[in-house]
Motif scaffolding. Structure first.
Motif, PDB file in Angstrom:
ATOM      1  N   CYS A   1      18.595 -55.212-103.186  1.00 42.03           N
ATOM      2  CA  CYS A   1      19.594 -54.324-103.790  1.00 42.03           C
ATOM      3  C   CYS A   1      20.812 -55.105-104.288  1.00 42.03           C
ATOM      4  N   PHE A   2      21.186 -56.161-103.582  1.00 39.64           N
ATOM      5  CA  PHE A   2      22.298 -57.001-104.038  1.00 39.64           C
ATOM      6  C   PHE A   2      21.928 -57.755-105.329  1.00 39.64           C
ATOM      7  N   GLU A   3      20.669 -58.205-105.369  1.00 41.95           N
ATOM      8  CA  GLU A   3      20.220 -58.996-106.529  1.00 41.95           C
ATOM      9  C   GLU A   3      19.978 -58.137-107.760  1.00 41.95           C
ATOM     10  N   ALA A   4      19.399 -56.965-107.558  1.00 41.81           N
ATOM     11  CA  ALA A   4      19.056 -56.092-108.688  1.00 41.81           C
ATOM     12  C   ALA A   4      19.256 -54.645-108.252  1.00 41.81           C
ATOM     13  N   ARG A   5      20.506 -54.212-108.243  1.00 38.92           N
ATOM     14  CA  ARG A   5      20.870 -52.895-107.727  1.00 38.92           C
ATOM     15  C   ARG A   5      20.179 -51.774-108.521  1.00 38.92           C
ATOM     16  N   PRO A   6      19.461 -50.904-107.832  1.00 39.18           N
ATOM     17  CA  PRO A   6      18.829 -49.780-108.527  1.00 39.18           C
ATOM     18  C   PRO A   6      19.820 -48.638-108.731  1.00 39.18           C
ATOM     19  N   ASP A   7      19.446 -47.710-109.613  1.00 35.14           N
ATOM     20  CA  ASP A   7      20.269 -46.511-109.814  1.00 35.14           C
ATOM     21  C   ASP A   7      19.878 -45.404-108.837  1.00 35.14           C
ATOM     22  N   TRP A   8      18.602 -45.379-108.454  1.00 38.98           N
ATOM     23  CA  TRP A   8      18.096 -44.426-107.464  1.00 38.98           C
ATOM     24  C   TRP A   8      17.073 -45.132-106.587  1.00 38.98           C
ATOM     25  N   VAL A   9      16.963 -44.653-105.353  1.00 39.70           N
ATOM     26  CA  VAL A   9      15.920 -45.128-104.442  1.00 39.70           C
ATOM     27  C   VAL A   9      15.103 -43.919-103.994  1.00 39.70           C
ATOM     28  N   VAL A  10      13.794 -44.007-104.175  1.00 40.13           N
ATOM     29  CA  VAL A  10      12.888 -42.938-103.747  1.00 40.13           C
ATOM     30  C   VAL A  10      12.093 -43.426-102.546  1.00 40.13           C
ATOM     31  N   VAL A  11      12.238 -42.727-101.427  1.00 40.78           N
ATOM     32  CA  VAL A  11      11.448 -43.038-100.232  1.00 40.78           C
ATOM     33  C   VAL A  11      10.485 -41.880 -99.984  1.00 40.78           C
ATOM     34  N   VAL A  12       9.384 -42.184 -99.331  1.00 41.65           N
ATOM     35  CA  VAL A  12       8.361 -41.160 -99.115  1.00 41.65           C
ATOM     36  C   VAL A  12       7.894 -41.183 -97.668  1.00 41.65           C
ATOM     37  N   GLY A  13       7.600 -39.997 -97.128  1.00 43.31           N
ATOM     38  CA  GLY A  13       6.999 -39.918 -95.799  1.00 43.31           C
ATOM     39  C   GLY A  13       7.965 -40.161 -94.660  1.00 43.31           C
ATOM     40  N   ASP A  14       7.464 -40.824 -93.594  1.00 41.51           N
ATOM     41  CA  ASP A  14       8.235 -40.874 -92.352  1.00 41.51           C
ATOM     42  C   ASP A  14       8.048 -42.169 -91.562  1.00 41.51           C
ATOM     43  N   ILE A  15       7.646 -43.243 -92.251  1.00 40.39           N
ATOM     44  CA  ILE A  15       7.453 -44.491 -91.514  1.00 40.39           C
ATOM     45  C   ILE A  15       8.783 -45.240 -91.388  1.00 40.39           C
ATOM     46  N   ASN A  16       8.782 -46.342 -90.636  1.00 40.62           N
ATOM     47  CA  ASN A  16      10.019 -47.095 -90.423  1.00 40.62           C
ATOM     48  C   ASN A  16      10.627 -47.592 -91.735  1.00 40.62           C
ATOM     49  N   SER A  17       9.782 -47.962 -92.688  1.00 41.69           N
ATOM     50  CA  SER A  17      10.268 -48.426 -93.990  1.00 41.69           C
ATOM     51  C   SER A  17      11.044 -47.331 -94.720  1.00 41.69           C
ATOM     52  N   THR A  18      10.602 -46.096 -94.543  1.00 40.73           N
ATOM     53  CA  THR A  18      11.272 -44.955 -95.169  1.00 40.73           C
ATOM     54  C   THR A  18      12.716 -44.879 -94.699  1.00 40.73           C
ATOM     55  N   LEU A  19      12.882 -44.890 -93.400  1.00 38.69           N
ATOM     56  CA  LEU A  19      14.216 -44.812 -92.809  1.00 38.69           C
ATOM     57  C   LEU A  19      15.049 -46.045 -93.171  1.00 38.69           C
TER      58      LEU A  19
ATOM     59  N   ILE B   1      23.992 -45.941-103.020  1.00 36.49           N
ATOM     60  CA  ILE B   1      22.950 -45.735-104.034  1.00 36.49           C
ATOM     61  C   ILE B   1      22.269 -44.408-103.724  1.00 36.49           C
ATOM     62  N   PRO B   2      22.158 -43.503-104.689  1.00 39.43           N
ATOM     63  CA  PRO B   2      21.534 -42.205-104.412  1.00 39.43           C
ATOM     64  C   PRO B   2      20.095 -42.356-103.897  1.00 39.43           C
ATOM     65  N   VAL B   3      19.760 -41.545-102.888  1.00 44.31           N
ATOM     66  CA  VAL B   3      18.443 -41.583-102.252  1.00 44.31           C
ATOM     67  C   VAL B   3      17.738 -40.245-102.427  1.00 44.31           C
ATOM     68  N   ALA B   4      16.468 -40.291-102.814  1.00 47.51           N
ATOM     69  CA  ALA B   4      15.627 -39.091-102.856  1.00 47.51           C
ATOM     70  C   ALA B   4      14.495 -39.265-101.851  1.00 47.51           C
ATOM     71  N   HIS B   5      14.250 -38.224-101.056  1.00 45.29           N
ATOM     72  CA  HIS B   5      13.189 -38.281-100.037  1.00 45.29           C
ATOM     73  C   HIS B   5      12.060 -37.341-100.434  1.00 45.29           C
ATOM     74  N   LEU B   6      10.908 -37.925-100.709  1.00 47.87           N
ATOM     75  CA  LEU B   6       9.712 -37.157-101.054  1.00 47.87           C
ATOM     76  C   LEU B   6       8.934 -36.864 -99.782  1.00 47.87           C
ATOM     77  N   GLU B   7       8.593 -35.601 -99.563  1.00 40.24           N
ATOM     78  CA  GLU B   7       8.019 -35.074 -98.314  1.00 40.24           C
ATOM     79  C   GLU B   7       9.132 -34.793 -97.312  1.00 40.24           C
ATOM     80  N   ALA B   8      10.228 -34.296 -97.783  1.00 45.78           N
ATOM     81  CA  ALA B   8      11.351 -33.959 -96.901  1.00 45.78           C
ATOM     82  C   ALA B   8      11.086 -32.653 -96.156  1.00 45.78           C
ATOM     83  N   GLY B   9      11.813 -32.488 -95.048  1.00 47.44           N
ATOM     84  CA  GLY B   9      11.789 -31.222 -94.315  1.00 47.44           C
ATOM     85  C   GLY B   9      10.643 -31.020 -93.351  1.00 47.44           C
TER      86      GLY B   9
END
Length: 370
Positions: free
Chosen positions: A89-107, A118-126
């Protein structure tokens, strides 16, 4: 936002099921001229089924970034992903980050992005099981609490979020992305005809997959499960796709030979998605403790016997073919299916293979409004 500078969207995946879910979204975003999807592989799980063929099936390119964090404790894994992803993220800052599911990488990636504003969208939320002994449940709760945009798969997801005071403006129901992957690969899945390779007939066998520690790490529970599976296999052939860890536990507890030598039991190695779903789609029933299979069986209207005390996908129970079962009741549940005494699935809104398109529209609306 401009055509000269497309919105950079990081799509995070860390394990095989993640890639299944992000593939339809990656392709949908790739077809847009306002954004550039960037695939980030955290390397959380090494999976023998994540071969070149796996990526070819999904028509995914090599990830733009591979963090190669590997296995470890939950803290080690989460920490390593955070440190490695922060550098990206420091090297190439994104405009949005999309994470999916519930694994450790997601969190981990959600935490990095949130702390860098950086705005975050969670796919499979709730999704919620109500069981805080499950590490995944903690990941779901924390990720949902810090994500800016929460894409839910079903009405229960909306309700879980609203119950803890999440603003309606952050919640958007888009449907079940995993079913997009199924539809994307439907022709290959149907052509696989995996049951033929095992000498079985359509709708004349069951599929078994068990891997959760609560089932396979407990010698007494696993012995009960093996006994019930062996007994049920006398009336219905059962294909047991054994996860390496499950096979190891079966061996450690002296149960492997009993299972592999039983009449009607077909003990096989884990399969790739196309081959496995080729088996599931023609099955009479499924016995599992997995999460995603509960959704796929509901979509395909196949009876699902889930060996768990709870599920983060309750809609598969209220509206689908899924029923929760304790180990001792597995054989009785199989008998119910064989006698025709099992509920049919209702049509669940937005479980239609078109979720990726809704996600793209949602994201574009947020980017345009920014």
């Amino acid at each position: 936002m401009s055509e000269q500078t497309p919105t950079q969207i990081h799509i995070i995946a860390g394990a095989r099921p993640n890639f299944m879910k992000v593939a339809p979204l990656f392709h949908a975003l790739k077809g847009e001229n306002w954004c550039r999807p960037v695939l980030v592989h955290t390397g959380q799980h090494y999976d023998v089924n994540m071969s070149d063929a796996f990526f070819q099936d999904l028509q995914l390119p090599e990830p733009d970034h591979h963090l190669e964090v590997g296995s470890g404790t939950h803290a080690e894994q989460t920490g390593r992903v955070m440190m490695a992803y922060e550098k990206i993220c420091f090297e190439a800052r994104p405009d949005w980050v999309v994470v999916v599911g519930d694994i450790n990488s997601t969190l981990a990636c959600a935490l990095v992005a949130a702390k860098l504003c950086i705005p975050v969208a969670h796919l499979e939320a709730g999704l919620r099981s109500g069981d805080l002994t499950m590490p995944e449940e903690i990941n779901r709760i924390v990720t949902d609490s810090i994500a800016d945009l929460l894409w839910t798969p079903s009405p229960d997801g909306d309700e879980h979020l609203k119950a803890v005071g999440v603003d309606d403006a952050r919640i958007e129901r888009v449907g079940n992305i995993m079913l997009d992957a199924y539809e994307m690969l439907r022709e290959k899945i149907e052509a696989a005809a995996t049951y033929q390779k095992l000498g079985l007939r359509p709708r004349d066998y069951g599929v078994v997959t068990l891997h959760r520690p609560s089932n396979v790490d407990d010698a007494q529970k696993l012995e009960i499960l093996v006994d019930r599976i062996v007994s049920a296999a006398q009336r219905c052939d059962l294909v047991f796709a054994a996860h390496p860890r499950t096979r190891q536990k079966l061996n450690d507890f002296g149960l492997l030979e009993k299972l592999s030598g039983a009449t009607g039991v077909h003990l096989v190695e884990p399969m790739g998605y196309v081959e496995f779903m080729g088996l599931v789609r023609e099955a009479k029933l499924v016995i599992t403790d997995s999460g995603g299979i509960q959704e796929e069986t509901t979509y395909l209207d196949i009876p699902c016997i889930t060996v768990r005390d709870n599920t983060e996908r309750p809609i598969t129970v209220t509206d689908g073919t899924n029923r929760l079962t304790v180990p001792a009741s597995v054989e009785a549940a199989v008998d119910k299916v064989l006698s025709g005494n099992w509920p049919k699935s209702k049509k669940i809104e937005m479980w239609d293979g078109k979720t990726a398109g809704r996600v793209v529209a949602s994201l574009r609306a947020r980017v345009t409004a920014a």
